[in-house]
Design a protein around this motif. Structure first.
Motif, PDB file in Angstrom:
ATOM      1  N   MET A   4       0.824  -1.206   0.000  1.00 15.59           N
ATOM      2  CA  MET A   4       0.000   0.000   0.000  1.00 15.59           C
ATOM      3  C   MET A   4       0.861   1.260   0.000  1.00 15.59           C
ATOM      4  O   MET A   4       0.539   2.243  -0.674  1.00 15.59           O
ATOM      5  CB  MET A   4      -0.927  -0.005   1.212  1.00 15.59           C
ATOM      6  N   VAL A   5       1.955   1.226   0.743  1.00 12.61           N
ATOM      7  CA  VAL A   5       2.869   2.371   0.741  1.00 12.61           C
ATOM      8  C   VAL A   5       3.504   2.539  -0.629  1.00 12.61           C
ATOM      9  O   VAL A   5       3.585   3.647  -1.176  1.00 12.61           O
ATOM     10  CB  VAL A   5       3.958   2.186   1.824  1.00 12.61           C
ATOM     11  N   ARG A   6       3.912   1.420  -1.226  1.00  8.09           N
ATOM     12  CA  ARG A   6       4.573   1.446  -2.531  1.00  8.09           C
ATOM     13  C   ARG A   6       3.633   1.942  -3.630  1.00  8.09           C
ATOM     14  O   ARG A   6       4.059   2.658  -4.545  1.00  8.09           O
ATOM     15  CB  ARG A   6       5.065   0.035  -2.844  1.00  8.09           C
ATOM     16  N   ARG A   7       2.369   1.586  -3.542  1.00 11.53           N
ATOM     17  CA  ARG A   7       1.418   1.950  -4.595  1.00 11.53           C
ATOM     18  C   ARG A   7       0.734   3.293  -4.362  1.00 11.53           C
ATOM     19  O   ARG A   7      -0.138   3.683  -5.121  1.00 11.53           O
ATOM     20  CB  ARG A   7       0.369   0.843  -4.743  1.00 11.53           C
ATOM     21  N   HIS A   8       1.114   3.985  -3.300  1.00  8.81           N
ATOM     22  CA  HIS A   8       0.573   5.334  -3.047  1.00  8.81           C
ATOM     23  C   HIS A   8       1.717   6.342  -2.921  1.00  8.81           C
ATOM     24  O   HIS A   8       1.880   6.993  -1.892  1.00  8.81           O
ATOM     25  CB  HIS A   8      -0.280   5.347  -1.774  1.00  8.81           C
ATOM     26  N   PRO A   9       2.525   6.475  -3.962  1.00  9.14           N
ATOM     27  CA  PRO A   9       3.652   7.418  -3.878  1.00  9.14           C
ATOM     28  C   PRO A   9       3.209   8.866  -3.720  1.00  9.14           C
ATOM     29  O   PRO A   9       3.979   9.696  -3.259  1.00  9.14           O
ATOM     30  CB  PRO A   9       4.379   7.197  -5.215  1.00  9.14           C
ATOM     31  N   HIS A  10       1.950   9.167  -4.093  1.00  9.61           N
ATOM     32  CA  HIS A  10       1.444  10.527  -3.926  1.00  9.61           C
ATOM     33  C   HIS A  10       1.132  10.848  -2.467  1.00  9.61           C
ATOM     34  O   HIS A  10       0.954  12.010  -2.111  1.00  9.61           O
ATOM     35  CB  HIS A  10       0.179  10.721  -4.775  1.00  9.61           C
ATOM     36  N   VAL A  11       1.055   9.804  -1.626  1.00 12.55           N
ATOM     37  CA  VAL A  11       0.820  10.004  -0.195  1.00 12.55           C
ATOM     38  C   VAL A  11       2.112   9.825   0.594  1.00 12.55           C
ATOM     39  O   VAL A  11       2.450  10.642   1.456  1.00 12.55           O
ATOM     40  CB  VAL A  11      -0.245   9.010   0.326  1.00 12.55           C
ATOM     41  N   PHE A  12       2.859   8.772   0.288  1.00 17.37           N
ATOM     42  CA  PHE A  12       4.063   8.442   1.052  1.00 17.37           C
ATOM     43  C   PHE A  12       5.356   8.856   0.347  1.00 17.37           C
ATOM     44  O   PHE A  12       6.437   8.617   0.868  1.00 17.37           O
ATOM     45  CB  PHE A  12       4.097   6.935   1.339  1.00 17.37           C
ATOM     46  N   GLY A  13       5.233   9.442  -0.837  1.00 17.22           N
ATOM     47  CA  GLY A  13       6.413   9.863  -1.566  1.00 17.22           C
ATOM     48  C   GLY A  13       6.276  11.299  -2.027  1.00 17.22           C
ATOM     49  O   GLY A  13       5.537  12.095  -1.446  1.00 17.22           O
ATOM     50  N   SER A  14       6.961  11.628  -3.103  1.00 19.18           N
ATOM     51  CA  SER A  14       7.002  13.027  -3.583  1.00 19.18           C
ATOM     52  C   SER A  14       6.146  13.264  -4.825  1.00 19.18           C
ATOM     53  O   SER A  14       6.083  14.385  -5.325  1.00 19.18           O
ATOM     54  CB  SER A  14       8.455  13.407  -3.889  1.00 19.18           C
ATOM     55  N   ILE A  15       5.478  12.228  -5.322  1.00 17.36           N
ATOM     56  CA  ILE A  15       4.657  12.370  -6.534  1.00 17.36           C
ATOM     57  C   ILE A  15       3.363  13.108  -6.201  1.00 17.36           C
ATOM     58  O   ILE A  15       2.774  12.939  -5.127  1.00 17.36           O
ATOM     59  CB  ILE A  15       4.354  10.989  -7.135  1.00 17.36           C
ATOM     60  N   THR A  16       2.896  13.953  -7.117  1.00  9.56           N
ATOM     61  CA  THR A  16       1.612  14.642  -6.947  1.00  9.56           C
ATOM     62  C   THR A  16       0.630  14.157  -8.005  1.00  9.56           C
ATOM     63  O   THR A  16       1.024  13.788  -9.119  1.00  9.56           O
ATOM     64  CB  THR A  16       1.778  16.163  -7.081  1.00  9.56           C
ATOM     65  N   VAL A  17      -0.645  14.165  -7.674  1.00  7.94           N
ATOM     66  CA  VAL A  17      -1.697  13.753  -8.613  1.00  7.94           C
ATOM     67  C   VAL A  17      -2.790  14.807  -8.626  1.00  7.94           C
ATOM     68  O   VAL A  17      -2.975  15.545  -7.661  1.00  7.94           O
ATOM     69  CB  VAL A  17      -2.305  12.382  -8.221  1.00  7.94           C
ATOM     70  N   ARG A  18      -3.519  14.857  -9.746  1.00 11.02           N
ATOM     71  CA  ARG A  18      -4.578  15.858  -9.892  1.00 11.02           C
ATOM     72  C   ARG A  18      -5.918  15.361  -9.365  1.00 11.02           C
ATOM     73  O   ARG A  18      -6.692  16.114  -8.806  1.00 11.02           O
ATOM     74  CB  ARG A  18      -4.717  16.258 -11.367  1.00 11.02           C
ATOM     75  N   ASP A  19      -6.216  14.078  -9.595  1.00 15.24           N
ATOM     76  CA  ASP A  19      -7.525  13.564  -9.221  1.00 15.24           C
ATOM     77  C   ASP A  19      -7.454  12.058  -9.019  1.00 15.24           C
ATOM     78  O   ASP A  19      -6.400  11.427  -9.175  1.00 15.24           O
ATOM     79  CB  ASP A  19      -8.571  13.917 -10.288  1.00 15.24           C
ATOM     80  N   ALA A  20      -8.621  11.456  -8.692  1.00 13.45           N
ATOM     81  CA  ALA A  20      -8.682  10.020  -8.417  1.00 13.45           C
ATOM     82  C   ALA A  20      -8.338   9.196  -9.648  1.00 13.45           C
ATOM     83  O   ALA A  20      -7.755   8.106  -9.539  1.00 13.45           O
ATOM     84  CB  ALA A  20     -10.075   9.649  -7.910  1.00 13.45           C
ATOM     85  N   ALA A  21      -8.675   9.699 -10.840  1.00 14.93           N
ATOM     86  CA  ALA A  21      -8.377   8.958 -12.075  1.00 14.93           C
ATOM     87  C   ALA A  21      -6.871   8.777 -12.239  1.00 14.93           C
ATOM     88  O   ALA A  21      -6.392   7.718 -12.646  1.00 14.93           O
ATOM     89  CB  ALA A  21      -8.968   9.693 -13.277  1.00 14.93           C
ATOM     90  N   GLU A  22      -6.120   9.807 -11.899  1.00 15.03           N
ATOM     91  CA  GLU A  22      -4.673   9.715 -12.016  1.00 15.03           C
ATOM     92  C   GLU A  22      -4.093   8.744 -10.986  1.00 15.03           C
ATOM     93  O   GLU A  22      -3.087   8.078 -11.232  1.00 15.03           O
ATOM     94  CB  GLU A  22      -4.040  11.101 -11.862  1.00 15.03           C
ATOM     95  N   VAL A  23      -4.732   8.669  -9.818  1.00  9.60           N
ATOM     96  CA  VAL A  23      -4.321   7.701  -8.798  1.00  9.60           C
ATOM     97  C   VAL A  23      -4.439   6.285  -9.358  1.00  9.60           C
ATOM     98  O   VAL A  23      -3.542   5.453  -9.186  1.00  9.60           O
ATOM     99  CB  VAL A  23      -5.181   7.838  -7.524  1.00  9.60           C
ATOM    100  N   VAL A  24      -5.557   6.002 -10.044  1.00 14.31           N
ATOM    101  CA  VAL A  24      -5.784   4.673 -10.618  1.00 14.31           C
ATOM    102  C   VAL A  24      -4.732   4.365 -11.671  1.00 14.31           C
ATOM    103  O   VAL A  24      -4.197   3.246 -11.737  1.00 14.31           O
ATOM    104  CB  VAL A  24      -7.204   4.573 -11.217  1.00 14.31           C
ATOM    105  N   VAL A  25      -4.405   5.353 -12.508  1.00 14.75           N
ATOM    106  CA  VAL A  25      -3.387   5.143 -13.549  1.00 14.75           C
ATOM    107  C   VAL A  25      -2.046   4.791 -12.921  1.00 14.75           C
ATOM    108  O   VAL A  25      -1.365   3.848 -13.335  1.00 14.75           O
ATOM    109  CB  VAL A  25      -3.263   6.405 -14.426  1.00 14.75           C
TER     110      VAL A  25
END
Length: 489
Positions: free
Chosen positions: A318-339
């Motif tokens: 879960m940590v590895r697959r959520h770099p926008h939360v636990f890392g430095s990556i930013t996302v615009r919306d939920a669709a980008e999270v899925v991608v």
């Protein structure tokens, strides 16, 4: 040569200990941290001679510098051969930074010191507010609120709230912890004739009329949010059930024999969600968790993995697959999270899956399997660009099913089954385009049918009628009644 450290008590002269009074009367070298203490006027009247460090308060830029200056002077005079008595408000060992500094410096310099027990304002506060310290208390100087732990669960006493500015700073710091309207108790001149106790909300703390060097704030503990989470109880129960002398049935189970129970528990969880029944959902989630613990125990006994391995693996994933939360990556919306999720997942499974449709479990329900097959095919472009052709495809498949239905029974049986499967597969595609999980949708319809049919059955029982007593029109009327009652509820 030495330093004797005493306390003047919480305020009233009557709270001085006899030992402290004898020391006060027997010295000409009495140093007060501050003369701003209620019993000091009585000391003057009774001929006690002293000097205070109040002049340093006016010169100091910060409390840390002030306390250090006081400690340095006290220890320096003792080093020159004086036998000193250093007196502080309250007790020397309650919220007294100067005492801490003096003892540290005295030890380093090899100077003897002694601390005499004294009554602090805390004893009075406990009595006035009915607080039992054994339940847990944190005591902190107002200047050190920034050091509070974020998960503080005890009651809190903030001392040295000596001015309106300090009260304002205290308010702002505590509101981050407790919220603007958390109720606190402000105590002033405890144990004195003009004692004041105010119960107020945090945002009003600096608006109270009495705020000075004898003001403190008591903050009651926050209600416990939850108990400490632990899987140990259920893990221990399962270990006992599987151990020699445990349950014969549990001991005989294997991963294969437990498959049906895992599936059953999943569907019971789904039913509880569909019913919006919180108590049932809690129970069914527990049953599902038990199956997971069961499989982990079976694996542990054979040297495969443990329950901790299960937890660690999914946590890392879960940590590895959520770099926008636990890392430095930013996302615009939920669709980008899925991608991002799919890209990371693809990299992780690169060595395991070679075909586009790999990774779909064989035992999934048919509707869910159809959905996943179509979704995977769509990722490589094998899909219609919009929903319109899907409607056309459904009409085409229904026409083919009608044609197959006209064939003789023996000759068309296999054909009809194939065509019905095509219709269902295309309807699943429609669900995917509409953003609907077909398995969930059908479960909802099944539950709806069960409820309405149950209503019809209850009506027959209430009227003492058999199914044979009713024709289809009568049953349809009862069915419509059930629909109306559902709509109203």
């Amino acid at each position: 040569m030495g330093i004797t450290i005493i306390g003047l008590g919480p305020g009233s002269f009557k709270h001085l200990t006899l030992e402290t009074w004898e020391l006060l009367n027997g010295t000409d070298a009495l140093l007060l941290r501050t003369a701003k203490h209620p019993c000091v006027d009585i000391l003057k009247k009774r001929g006690v001679v002293f000097t205070s460090f109040d002049h340093l308060y006016e010169q100091a830029d910060s409390f840390s510098g002030l306390y250090q200056a006081i400690a340095t002077e006290v220890v320096g005079r003792a080093a020159q051969g004086e036998n000193l008595i250093y007196a502080v408000p309250g007790s020397p060992l309650v919220a007294e930074k100067t005492v801490e500094l003096i003892t540290e410096q005295a030890k380093a310099a090899g100077i003897e010191f002694a601390i005499v027990p004294a009554m602090s304002f805390l004893e009075v506060l406990y009595t006035r507010l009915g607080v039992d310290p054994i339940t847990g208390l944190t005591i902190v100087d107002a200047a050190e609120l920034a050091a509070l732990p974020p998960d503080l669960v005890t009651g809190l006493i903030v001392t040295q709230v000596y001015s309106r500015q300090v009260a304002s700073d205290t308010k702002l710091a505590l509101m981050d912890y407790y919220g603007d309207e958390y109720q606190v108790t402000v105590v002033h001149n405890l144990g004195l004739p003009d004692e004041k106790i105010h119960r107020t909300m945090l945002f009003e703390l600096d608006r109270l009329p009495e705020i000075d060097h004898l003001t403190s704030v008591y903050v009651p503990p926050r209600p416990a949010r939850s108990k400490v989470f632990s899987l140990d109880p259920v893990v221990d129960v399962m270990a006992r059930l599987r151990s020699p002398g445990g349950c014969v049935w549990d001991i005989e189970q294997t991963h294969l024999s437990l498959r049906r129970y895992l599936v059953e528990e999943v569907y019971e969880v789904l039913e509880a969600i569909e019913l919006a029944d919180g108590a049932k959902l809690c129970e069914e989630l527990g049953d599902l968790l038990l199956q997971i613990v069961f499989h982990a125990r079976v694996a542990e006994e054979s040297g495969g993995f443990t329950m901790q391995d299960v937890i660690d693996h999914v946590t890392e994933k879960m940590v590895r697959r959520h770099p926008h939360v636990f890392g430095s990556i930013t996302v615009r919306d939920a669709a980008e999270v899925v991608v991002n999720w799919e890209q990371i997942k693809k990299r992780e499974k690169a060595g395991e899956r070679t075909g586009v449709l790999d990774g779909i479990p064989v035992g999934l329900p048919s509707l869910m399997t159809a959905y996943k097959l179509q979704a995977k095919a769509a990722k490589v472009g094998f899909d219609w660009p919009e929903i319109g052709p899907v409607w056309d495809k459904i009409a085409e498949e229904l026409a083919e099913l009608r044609e197959a239905a006209r064939l003789p029974t023996a000759a068309g049986e296999q054909n009809r089954e194939d065509e019905l499967g095509d219709v269902l597969f295309t309807v699943v595609n429609l669900a995917r385009f509409m953003g609907i999980d077909p398995e969930t949708a059908l479960n909802r319809t099944n539950s709806k049918f069960r409820r309405r049919f149950g209503y019809v059955e209850a009506c027959l029982q209430e009227r003492q009628l058999a199914w044979a007593d009713m024709d289809l029109a009568d049953l349809d009327a009862l069915w419509d009644e059930a629909k109306v009652k559902e709509a109203k509820s």
